[in-house]
Scaffold this motif. Structure first.
Motif, PDB file in Angstrom:
ATOM      1  N   ALA A 115      -5.376  -2.720   8.949  1.00 25.28           N
ATOM      2  CA  ALA A 115      -5.033  -3.947   8.240  1.00 25.28           C
ATOM      3  C   ALA A 115      -3.572  -3.852   7.841  1.00 25.28           C
ATOM      4  O   ALA A 115      -2.912  -2.821   8.071  1.00 25.28           O
ATOM      5  CB  ALA A 115      -5.916  -4.131   7.005  1.00 25.28           C
ATOM      6  N   THR A 116      -3.062  -4.919   7.250  1.00 22.77           N
ATOM      7  CA  THR A 116      -1.659  -4.966   6.853  1.00 22.77           C
ATOM      8  C   THR A 116      -1.531  -5.424   5.411  1.00 22.77           C
ATOM      9  O   THR A 116      -2.257  -6.330   4.972  1.00 22.77           O
ATOM     10  CB  THR A 116      -0.861  -5.940   7.739  1.00 22.77           C
ATOM     11  OG1 THR A 116      -1.008  -5.579   9.108  1.00 22.77           O
ATOM     12  CG2 THR A 116       0.619  -5.917   7.383  1.00 22.77           C
ATOM     13  N   VAL A 117      -0.621  -4.816   4.678  1.00 17.02           N
ATOM     14  CA  VAL A 117      -0.188  -5.348   3.389  1.00 17.02           C
ATOM     15  C   VAL A 117       1.133  -6.078   3.624  1.00 17.02           C
ATOM     16  O   VAL A 117       2.074  -5.512   4.184  1.00 17.02           O
ATOM     17  CB  VAL A 117      -0.011  -4.231   2.348  1.00 17.02           C
ATOM     18  CG1 VAL A 117       0.550  -4.802   1.041  1.00 17.02           C
ATOM     19  CG2 VAL A 117      -1.342  -3.533   2.089  1.00 17.02           C
ATOM     20  N   VAL A 118       1.167  -7.344   3.240  1.00 16.31           N
ATOM     21  CA  VAL A 118       2.347  -8.190   3.429  1.00 16.31           C
ATOM     22  C   VAL A 118       2.958  -8.473   2.067  1.00 16.31           C
ATOM     23  O   VAL A 118       2.294  -9.021   1.179  1.00 16.31           O
ATOM     24  CB  VAL A 118       1.969  -9.517   4.108  1.00 16.31           C
ATOM     25  CG1 VAL A 118       3.217 -10.369   4.350  1.00 16.31           C
ATOM     26  CG2 VAL A 118       1.223  -9.269   5.418  1.00 16.31           C
ATOM     27  N   HIS A 151       3.344  -3.415   5.941  1.00 17.43           N
ATOM     28  CA  HIS A 151       2.981  -2.030   6.228  1.00 17.43           C
ATOM     29  C   HIS A 151       1.491  -1.944   6.544  1.00 17.43           C
ATOM     30  O   HIS A 151       0.664  -2.659   5.973  1.00 17.43           O
ATOM     31  CB  HIS A 151       3.409  -1.062   5.118  1.00 17.43           C
ATOM     32  CG  HIS A 151       2.614  -1.103   3.861  1.00 17.43           C
ATOM     33  ND1 HIS A 151       2.979  -1.835   2.754  1.00 17.43           N
ATOM     34  CD2 HIS A 151       1.468  -0.468   3.508  1.00 17.43           C
ATOM     35  CE1 HIS A 151       2.120  -1.640   1.773  1.00 17.43           C
ATOM     36  NE2 HIS A 151       1.169  -0.834   2.202  1.00 17.43           N
ATOM     37  N   VAL A 152       1.183  -1.076   7.502  1.00 14.77           N
ATOM     38  CA  VAL A 152      -0.153  -0.986   8.064  1.00 14.77           C
ATOM     39  C   VAL A 152      -0.983   0.029   7.303  1.00 14.77           C
ATOM     40  O   VAL A 152      -0.502   1.109   6.941  1.00 14.77           O
ATOM     41  CB  VAL A 152      -0.080  -0.612   9.560  1.00 14.77           C
ATOM     42  CG1 VAL A 152      -1.465  -0.306  10.132  1.00 14.77           C
ATOM     43  CG2 VAL A 152       0.571  -1.748  10.347  1.00 14.77           C
ATOM     44  N   LEU A 153      -2.254  -0.337   7.057  1.00 12.32           N
ATOM     45  CA  LEU A 153      -3.243   0.585   6.511  1.00 12.32           C
ATOM     46  C   LEU A 153      -4.197   0.976   7.636  1.00 12.32           C
ATOM     47  O   LEU A 153      -4.635   0.121   8.405  1.00 12.32           O
ATOM     48  CB  LEU A 153      -4.056  -0.086   5.405  1.00 12.32           C
ATOM     49  CG  LEU A 153      -3.315  -0.727   4.235  1.00 12.32           C
ATOM     50  CD1 LEU A 153      -4.328  -1.368   3.285  1.00 12.32           C
ATOM     51  CD2 LEU A 153      -2.476   0.299   3.503  1.00 12.32           C
ATOM     52  N   GLN A 154      -4.553   2.230   7.716  1.00 14.39           N
ATOM     53  CA  GLN A 154      -5.548   2.700   8.678  1.00 14.39           C
ATOM     54  C   GLN A 154      -6.722   3.284   7.901  1.00 14.39           C
ATOM     55  O   GLN A 154      -6.534   4.118   7.014  1.00 14.39           O
ATOM     56  CB  GLN A 154      -4.960   3.764   9.617  1.00 14.39           C
ATOM     57  CG  GLN A 154      -3.831   3.263  10.491  1.00 14.39           C
ATOM     58  CD  GLN A 154      -4.287   2.328  11.588  1.00 14.39           C
ATOM     59  OE1 GLN A 154      -5.473   2.161  11.828  1.00 14.39           O
ATOM     60  NE2 GLN A 154      -3.334   1.704  12.268  1.00 14.39           N
ATOM     61  N   ALA A 155      -7.922   2.810   8.213  1.00 11.23           N
ATOM     62  CA  ALA A 155      -9.108   3.341   7.546  1.00 11.23           C
ATOM     63  C   ALA A 155      -9.291   4.817   7.889  1.00 11.23           C
ATOM     64  O   ALA A 155      -8.954   5.259   8.990  1.00 11.23           O
ATOM     65  CB  ALA A 155     -10.341   2.548   7.973  1.00 11.23           C
TER      66      ALA A 155
END
Length: 292
Positions: free
Chosen positions: A251-254, A265-269
Motif C-alpha cells: 500500500a502507499t501513504v500519500v 512511500h510504500v508499505l509492505q505487509a
C-alpha cells in the motif's frame, strides 16, 4: 508548510464470495494482514481503495472489503473511498458501496456525476481536500476508458479550486512502462483526454491501481502514482515477455501539502511467504509458462 492531508492508498483487494481470488490467494488474509501492519501509521485523514474490490465482481466481495476497511477507518474516525476496477460489477459495487464515498460511520457522502450515465464517478470533501473518483471500468475488458460525460463533469468540478486542492482517483493508470508488454495494453486508453482535463488545475495527484506494482510518472505536469496491489505483487524482474505474480501485499501513504508534496512511500505487509510464486504467464497470451 506542514502536511495538510495524509492518505492510505490501497488497491486490488480482489476478495470474492469465497475469500480467495481466482488464483487461490487468500485475499481476505492479505487485506487483514496489511491493515494490521498499517495500524501504527499516524495522522491518517482518508483510506482510498482504487478498484478491483471484488475479484469475482460480487456484492459479497465488496461488502467484505467495506467491512474490513470500514472498521480500520472507523477506529480512526476517517472516511473511506472506493473506485470501480475491471473486475468489479457496477451493480454489486453500487449495492455495497453506493457512490463509493463513505464517511467514518459508513454513510454515503459522495455526490455522483449526473452526466456519467450510471458510472460511479463521484466527489466528496475531506477537510478542504476535494476527492474525485472516476469510473474507468469497461465491462468484459481489462483496459480502462472514461466517458465523454464523465470527463465533462470532471472539467466542471475542477473549474473552481478547492481549499486544499484535489486528488483524482481511478483504477486504470494513464501511464505505463515501455519495457512492460502488458502495461501498454491494459491501462487507461484515453489518457490524453484525462491529461487535458487535469492540466493547469488544482489536482495535486492522480492515484491509481491495476498494475499490482508501484509506479510513478507525470501527466502534463500532474504527478501520477500507481500503488502496489494488496492481493499480489507483479514482479518486474521477470523477462519482458513474461508476467510474474508473487505474494506480498503493499500500500502507499500519500502526504499532501508538505514541503515535498505530493510525497509517496510504500508499505509492505510482513508476510512470511512474500515473494512466493503465484503465477508466471506469457505477457501476451496469458498462457502458463516455465521460468527461463
Amino acid at each position: 508548510m506542514p502536511t495538510t492531508h495524509r492518505l492510505l492508498h490501497l488497491s486490488d483487494t480482489h476478495v470474492s464470495r469465497t475469500g480467495p481470488d481466482e488464483d487461490g490467494v487468500d485475499a481476505v488474509a492479505a487485506l487483514e494482514g496489511l491493515l494490521h501492519d498499517a495500524r501504527h501509521v499516524p495522522a491518517l485523514d482518508l483510506v482510498l481503495v482504487t478498484g478491483d474490490i471484488a475479484d469475482d465482481g460480487s456484492y459479497e466481495g465488496c461488502v467484505a472489503v467495506r467491512e474490513m476497511v470500514g472498521a480500520f477507518a472507523a477506529e480512526r474516525g476517517i472516511p473511506h473511498v472506493y473506485t470501480t476496477g475491471n473486475h468489479d460489477d457496477r451493480g454489486a459495487f453500487t449495492r455495497a458501496l453506493g457512490s463509493g464515498h463513505l464517511d467514518a460511520d459508513g454513510r454515503d457522502v459522495g455526490r455522483l456525476a449526473g452526466a456519467s450515465a450510471g458510472k460511479r464517478a463521484a466527489v466528496s470533501d475531506v477537510g478542504g481536500l476535494r476527492v474525485i473518483t472516476l469510473d474507468s471500468l469497461v465491462p468484459g475488458a481489462v483496459h480502462g476508458e472514461l466517458s465523454g460525460g464523465e470527463l465533462a463533469w470532471l472539467r466542471g468540478q475542477l473549474a473552481t479550486p478547492a481549499p486544499y486542492g484535489t486528488i483524482v482517483a481511478l483504477h486504470h493508470p494513464p501511464l505505463s512502462l515501455d519495457s512492460s508488454l502488458i502495461m501498454k495494453d491494459v491501462g487507461l486508453h484515453d489518457r490524453d483526454l484525462l491529461a487535458d482535463a487535469v492540466a493547469g488545475t488544482d489536482v495535486q495527484a492522480v492515484l491509481c491501481g491495476h498494475f499490482h506494482h508501484q509506479l510513478s510518472g507525470t501527466m502534463r505536469g500532474v504527478p501520477v502514482w500507481v500503488t502496489p496491489g494488496v492481493v499480489t505483487r507483479i514482479d518486474l524482474t521477470a523477462p519482458p515477455s513474461r508476467t510474474r505474480a508473487v505474494l506480498g501485499a503493499g500500500a502507499t501513504v500519500v502526504d499532501l501539502g508538505g514541503p515535498f508534496s505530493p510525497a509517496f512511500h510504500v508499505l509492505q505487509a510482513r508476510e512470511p511467504r512474500a515473494g512466493e510464486l503465484v503465477y508466471l504467464v506469457d505477457a501476451v497470451s496469458w498462457a502458463d509458462v516455465d521460468e527461463e
